[in-house]
Design a protein around this motif. Sequence first.
Motif, PDB file in Angstrom:
ATOM      1  N   VAL A 139     -13.701  10.845 -49.912  1.00  0.00           N
ATOM      2  CA  VAL A 139     -12.933   9.262 -50.278  1.00  0.00           C
ATOM      3  C   VAL A 139     -12.092   9.402 -49.989  1.00  0.00           C
ATOM      4  CG1 VAL A 139     -13.217   6.909 -51.066  1.00  0.00           C
ATOM      5  CG2 VAL A 139     -15.776   8.236 -50.338  1.00  0.00           C
ATOM      6  N   ALA A 140     -10.754   9.098 -49.255  1.00  0.00           N
ATOM      7  CA  ALA A 140      -9.530   9.101 -49.379  1.00  0.00           C
ATOM      8  C   ALA A 140      -8.914   8.003 -50.301  1.00  0.00           C
ATOM      9  CB  ALA A 140      -8.621   9.640 -48.077  1.00  0.00           C
ATOM     10  N   GLU A 141      -9.782   6.882 -50.327  1.00  0.00           N
ATOM     11  CA  GLU A 141      -9.128   4.829 -50.509  1.00  0.00           C
ATOM     12  C   GLU A 141     -10.045   4.089 -51.019  1.00  0.00           C
ATOM     13  OE1 GLU A 141      -4.878   6.054 -48.246  1.00  0.00           O
ATOM     14  OE2 GLU A 141      -6.195   3.943 -47.285  1.00  0.00           O
ATOM     15  N   ARG A 142     -10.264   3.692 -51.496  1.00  0.00           N
ATOM     16  CA  ARG A 142     -11.284   2.199 -51.623  1.00  0.00           C
ATOM     17  C   ARG A 142     -10.137   1.373 -51.506  1.00  0.00           C
ATOM     18  NH1 ARG A 142     -16.504   4.074 -54.859  1.00  0.00           N
ATOM     19  NH2 ARG A 142     -15.566   6.369 -53.560  1.00  0.00           N
ATOM     20  N   GLY A 143     -10.878   0.277 -51.978  1.00  0.00           N
ATOM     21  CA  GLY A 143      -9.993  -1.035 -52.693  1.00  0.00           C
ATOM     22  C   GLY A 143     -10.644  -2.349 -51.138  1.00  0.00           C
ATOM     23  N   SER A 144     -10.109  -3.538 -51.476  1.00  0.00           N
ATOM     24  CA  SER A 144      -9.660  -4.158 -50.417  1.00  0.00           C
ATOM     25  C   SER A 144      -9.067  -4.505 -49.777  1.00  0.00           C
ATOM     26  CB  SER A 144      -9.459  -6.178 -51.313  1.00  0.00           C
ATOM     27  OG  SER A 144      -8.197  -5.614 -51.669  1.00  0.00           O
ATOM     28  N   HIS A 145      -9.078  -5.739 -48.242  1.00  0.00           N
ATOM     29  CA  HIS A 145      -8.231  -4.842 -47.047  1.00  0.00           C
ATOM     30  C   HIS A 145      -6.068  -5.177 -47.708  1.00  0.00           C
ATOM     31  CE1 HIS A 145      -5.781  -5.851 -43.632  1.00  0.00           C
ATOM     32  NE2 HIS A 145      -5.499  -6.548 -43.788  1.00  0.00           N
ATOM     33  N   ALA A 146      -5.876  -6.361 -48.250  1.00  0.00           N
ATOM     34  CA  ALA A 146      -5.104  -5.923 -49.132  1.00  0.00           C
ATOM     35  C   ALA A 146      -4.450  -5.028 -49.885  1.00  0.00           C
ATOM     36  CB  ALA A 146      -5.137  -7.547 -49.642  1.00  0.00           C
ATOM     37  N   ALA A 147      -5.239  -4.436 -50.769  1.00  0.00           N
ATOM     38  CA  ALA A 147      -4.936  -3.773 -52.045  1.00  0.00           C
ATOM     39  C   ALA A 147      -4.491  -1.557 -50.907  1.00  0.00           C
ATOM     40  CB  ALA A 147      -6.078  -3.599 -53.151  1.00  0.00           C
ATOM     41  N   LEU A 148      -5.409  -2.368 -50.189  1.00  0.00           N
ATOM     42  CA  LEU A 148      -5.379  -0.676 -49.399  1.00  0.00           C
ATOM     43  C   LEU A 148      -3.969  -1.042 -48.077  1.00  0.00           C
ATOM     44  CD1 LEU A 148      -8.824  -0.065 -48.200  1.00  0.00           C
ATOM     45  CD2 LEU A 148      -7.801   0.934 -49.785  1.00  0.00           C
ATOM     46  N   LEU A 149      -3.664  -1.461 -48.111  1.00  0.00           N
ATOM     47  CA  LEU A 149      -2.375  -2.386 -47.500  1.00  0.00           C
ATOM     48  C   LEU A 149      -1.552  -2.223 -48.219  1.00  0.00           C
ATOM     49  CD1 LEU A 149      -2.181  -5.950 -44.860  1.00  0.00           C
ATOM     50  CD2 LEU A 149      -2.455  -2.526 -44.342  1.00  0.00           C
ATOM     51  N   GLU A 150      -1.248  -2.972 -49.300  1.00  0.00           N
ATOM     52  CA  GLU A 150       0.161  -2.522 -50.392  1.00  0.00           C
ATOM     53  C   GLU A 150      -0.065  -0.999 -51.144  1.00  0.00           C
ATOM     54  OE1 GLU A 150       0.497  -4.535 -54.287  1.00  0.00           O
ATOM     55  OE2 GLU A 150      -0.971  -5.509 -53.716  1.00  0.00           O
ATOM     56  N   ALA A 151      -0.839  -0.256 -51.005  1.00  0.00           N
ATOM     57  CA  ALA A 151      -1.340   1.326 -51.409  1.00  0.00           C
ATOM     58  C   ALA A 151      -0.039   1.841 -50.743  1.00  0.00           C
ATOM     59  CB  ALA A 151      -2.708   1.942 -51.322  1.00  0.00           C
ATOM     60  N   ASP A 152      -0.420   1.423 -49.145  1.00  0.00           N
ATOM     61  CA  ASP A 152       1.205   2.271 -48.216  1.00  0.00           C
ATOM     62  C   ASP A 152       0.443   3.529 -48.126  1.00  0.00           C
ATOM     63  OD1 ASP A 152       2.685   2.281 -46.038  1.00  0.00           O
ATOM     64  OD2 ASP A 152       4.067   2.537 -47.573  1.00  0.00           O
ATOM     65  N   GLY A 153      -1.007   3.799 -47.955  1.00  0.00           N
ATOM     66  CA  GLY A 153      -1.637   5.125 -47.767  1.00  0.00           C
ATOM     67  C   GLY A 153      -2.145   5.482 -45.852  1.00  0.00           C
ATOM     68  N   LEU A 154      -3.777   6.046 -46.561  1.00  0.00           N
ATOM     69  CA  LEU A 154      -4.114   6.165 -44.780  1.00  0.00           C
ATOM     70  C   LEU A 154      -4.685   5.052 -43.632  1.00  0.00           C
ATOM     71  CD1 LEU A 154      -4.874   8.282 -42.769  1.00  0.00           C
ATOM     72  CD2 LEU A 154      -6.783   8.424 -43.999  1.00  0.00           C
ATOM     73  N   TYR A 155      -5.119   4.665 -45.006  1.00  0.00           N
ATOM     74  CA  TYR A 155      -5.318   3.181 -43.901  1.00  0.00           C
ATOM     75  C   TYR A 155      -4.334   1.785 -43.662  1.00  0.00           C
ATOM     76  CZ  TYR A 155      -7.485  -1.155 -43.882  1.00  0.00           C
ATOM     77  OH  TYR A 155      -7.967  -3.129 -43.240  1.00  0.00           O
ATOM     78  N   ALA A 156      -2.894   1.564 -44.563  1.00  0.00           N
ATOM     79  CA  ALA A 156      -2.153   1.072 -44.147  1.00  0.00           C
ATOM     80  C   ALA A 156      -1.724   1.507 -42.743  1.00  0.00           C
ATOM     81  CB  ALA A 156      -0.589   1.623 -45.191  1.00  0.00           C
ATOM     82  N   GLU A 157      -2.233   3.235 -42.438  1.00  0.00           N
ATOM     83  CA  GLU A 157      -0.937   4.031 -41.783  1.00  0.00           C
ATOM     84  C   GLU A 157      -1.890   3.613 -40.364  1.00  0.00           C
ATOM     85  OE1 GLU A 157      -0.512   8.697 -39.324  1.00  0.00           O
ATOM     86  OE2 GLU A 157      -0.856   8.123 -42.082  1.00  0.00           O
ATOM     87  N   MET A 158      -3.334   3.598 -40.605  1.00  0.00           N
ATOM     88  CA  MET A 158      -4.400   2.662 -39.492  1.00  0.00           C
ATOM     89  C   MET A 158      -3.579   1.233 -39.190  1.00  0.00           C
ATOM     90  SD  MET A 158      -7.697   4.690 -41.187  1.00  0.00           S
ATOM     91  CE  MET A 158      -8.798   4.235 -39.608  1.00  0.00           C
ATOM     92  N   TRP A 159      -3.996   0.547 -39.974  1.00  0.00           N
ATOM     93  CA  TRP A 159      -3.888  -1.016 -40.071  1.00  0.00           C
ATOM     94  C   TRP A 159      -2.181  -0.504 -38.683  1.00  0.00           C
ATOM     95  CZ3 TRP A 159      -6.372  -4.996 -39.755  1.00  0.00           C
ATOM     96  CH2 TRP A 159      -5.561  -5.933 -39.957  1.00  0.00           C
ATOM     97  N   ASN A 160      -1.316   0.172 -39.264  1.00  0.00           N
ATOM     98  CA  ASN A 160       0.529  -0.460 -38.641  1.00  0.00           C
ATOM     99  C   ASN A 160      -0.065  -0.074 -37.537  1.00  0.00           C
ATOM    100  OD1 ASN A 160       1.074  -1.890 -40.312  1.00  0.00           O
ATOM    101  ND2 ASN A 160       1.788   1.027 -41.483  1.00  0.00           N
ATOM    102  N   ARG A 161      -0.708   1.326 -36.952  1.00  0.00           N
ATOM    103  CA  ARG A 161      -0.666   1.579 -35.473  1.00  0.00           C
ATOM    104  C   ARG A 161      -2.085   1.012 -34.296  1.00  0.00           C
ATOM    105  NH1 ARG A 161      -3.347   6.024 -36.954  1.00  0.00           N
ATOM    106  NH2 ARG A 161      -1.817   7.315 -37.356  1.00  0.00           N
TER     107      ARG A 161
END
Length: 608
Positions: free
Chosen positions: A573-595
């Motif tokens: 588990v690299a990250e966990r949280g809500s959509h907004a929280a993961l975008l704010e963390a600017d980690g792997l999820y945010a990278e995938m979202w932006n791509r």
Amino acid sequence: MPPDTSVTSDRRAEPPMLPTMRRFLPYLWPADQPRLKARITGAMGFVLLSKLIQVYAVSYAMKAAVDAMSAGDRSAAWYVVAIVIGYAAARFSTTLFDNLRNAVFERVGQDATHRLAANVFRHLHGLSLRFHLERRTGAVTKVIERGTKSIDTMLYFLLFNIAPTILELVLVLGIFATRFGGWLVAATVAMVAAYIVFTRIVTDWRNALRAKMNDLDTGAVAHAVDSLLNFETVKYFGAEEREARRYDRAVRVYAAAAVKNETSLAWLNIGQALITGVMMAFGMALVAHGWGQGRFTPGDVVFVSTLLSQLFRPLDLLGMVYRTIRQGLIDMGAMFDLTDTPAEVTDAPGALPLRVEGGAVRFEAVRFAYDPERQILRGIDISVPAGRTLAVVGPSGAGKSTLARLLFRFYDVTGGRLLVDGQDIAGVTQASLRHAIGIVPQDTVLFNDTIGYNIGYGREGASQAEIQAAAQGAAIHDFILSLPDGYETRVGERGLKLSGGEKQRVAIARTLLKNPPILILDEATSALDSRTEAEIQATLSAVSERRTTIVIAHRLSTIVDADEIVVLDGGRVAERGSHAALLEADGLYAEMWNRQQTEREVLEEAAE
């Protein structure tokens, strides 16, 4: 093409005869079937009557007729005519009893074949997913086909060829001993012994040729099935001629093996004919010599010739019977190897049904590896409260779909445990666990049946109204009604008459019909267009409100409303949280979202 080693390595060319026969005997004398036992007893009674009439009535009638005619007393013509009529009646009686035997026994053979095939099929469905992923379906079905066919054949030959031949041999030897002396008895025993030894030696040699031929046949059939099931892939790469050449090579090698097999059969038949011919010549010459000394009558020559001819007929078949039984043991041994394959995942002793209250799911320090060198999950801790939605995302190979397979208990975890409402799924029955979980898989494969059947497969006994309601929930009802045959439309092999989106909607309808408390959506809308995806997404969201849902997604836009999102990477588990929280963390999820957002914008610009 070389034989499929994954199959041939599992099948012994010459399985131990006695253990295989012991497993076969319950089908010969079924303990719980008194009616079948009565049929076997009746059939054996017909066998006995047939042999007694054949050895005594037929042979003695011919001898009496020849002796009466050779006496030269033409006034006894009426006596000869009566004997000839009796001879014809006796021959008819043997045919009558043989056919009555077959009619009485047929149900026994069919019942044995049916029970064996059903047991093997049930066992195959009880085996683990790993077994089926490592085997070729075409090869497995060929093994089952040969094995189930062999049992009926072996029942027939054991009861109606080997046993009657032994009985006839004993009767003939008794007649020879009392009427013609020990020389003819010794010669007959020597002939039978030589025949059996020669047949066994040559047949054992032929078994190796036969085993190789079967391996090549199995490999060719397995490749043909595999190629035809994947004909779209063949056409994608323009490989029709390549597949044809590969199959041609397989059939050519099989043909060469078949030629060797048939040639060896010719040598076997020649040797058997030589042994029986020598015995016939010796027996008739011995009696003819005795006739010259006044000890025997002309009828005795015909009598011995008739007895030996009748004995040779089943002995000629005995070679084929021995080959058939040996081959049957090989085929049954291969099938019993399948039934002996242990299930990797089994219910624990005393396992109780799963009690689902809310459907809470917990992965507790779960570790899993398909093999020791391929670690997939490395200590996963995830909790999904009852009635909540968890989304699992991550790059390919991160272990997302493995979570679903473990929850269904297709595999057992190699570390940690998996709980449903606080119950370790390793301690509950698999049937109750899978009854409580529904899944819409990424790759939907349908039965080659009607659309209505495939939707109704979600719950046995569902009414047509319930099937149509599920289809409406999956936004496929109107499409089905537009088809000429409606819900009776056949979908073709693996559902290939439907588009990818249509197949996925059928899968969604099937799961909606099942109505499980726990729902897994494994890329459930990946094959749908944007409009249909929005319609089904709304349906799935409404359904998810009343049950625990795990969404495995690649398209992140479909899981923004999930109660929690878990990002897997490298089995952890690299990250966990809500959509907004993961975008704010600017980690792997945010990278995938932006791509994905960038890719979507590019596609929209290209569409304009």
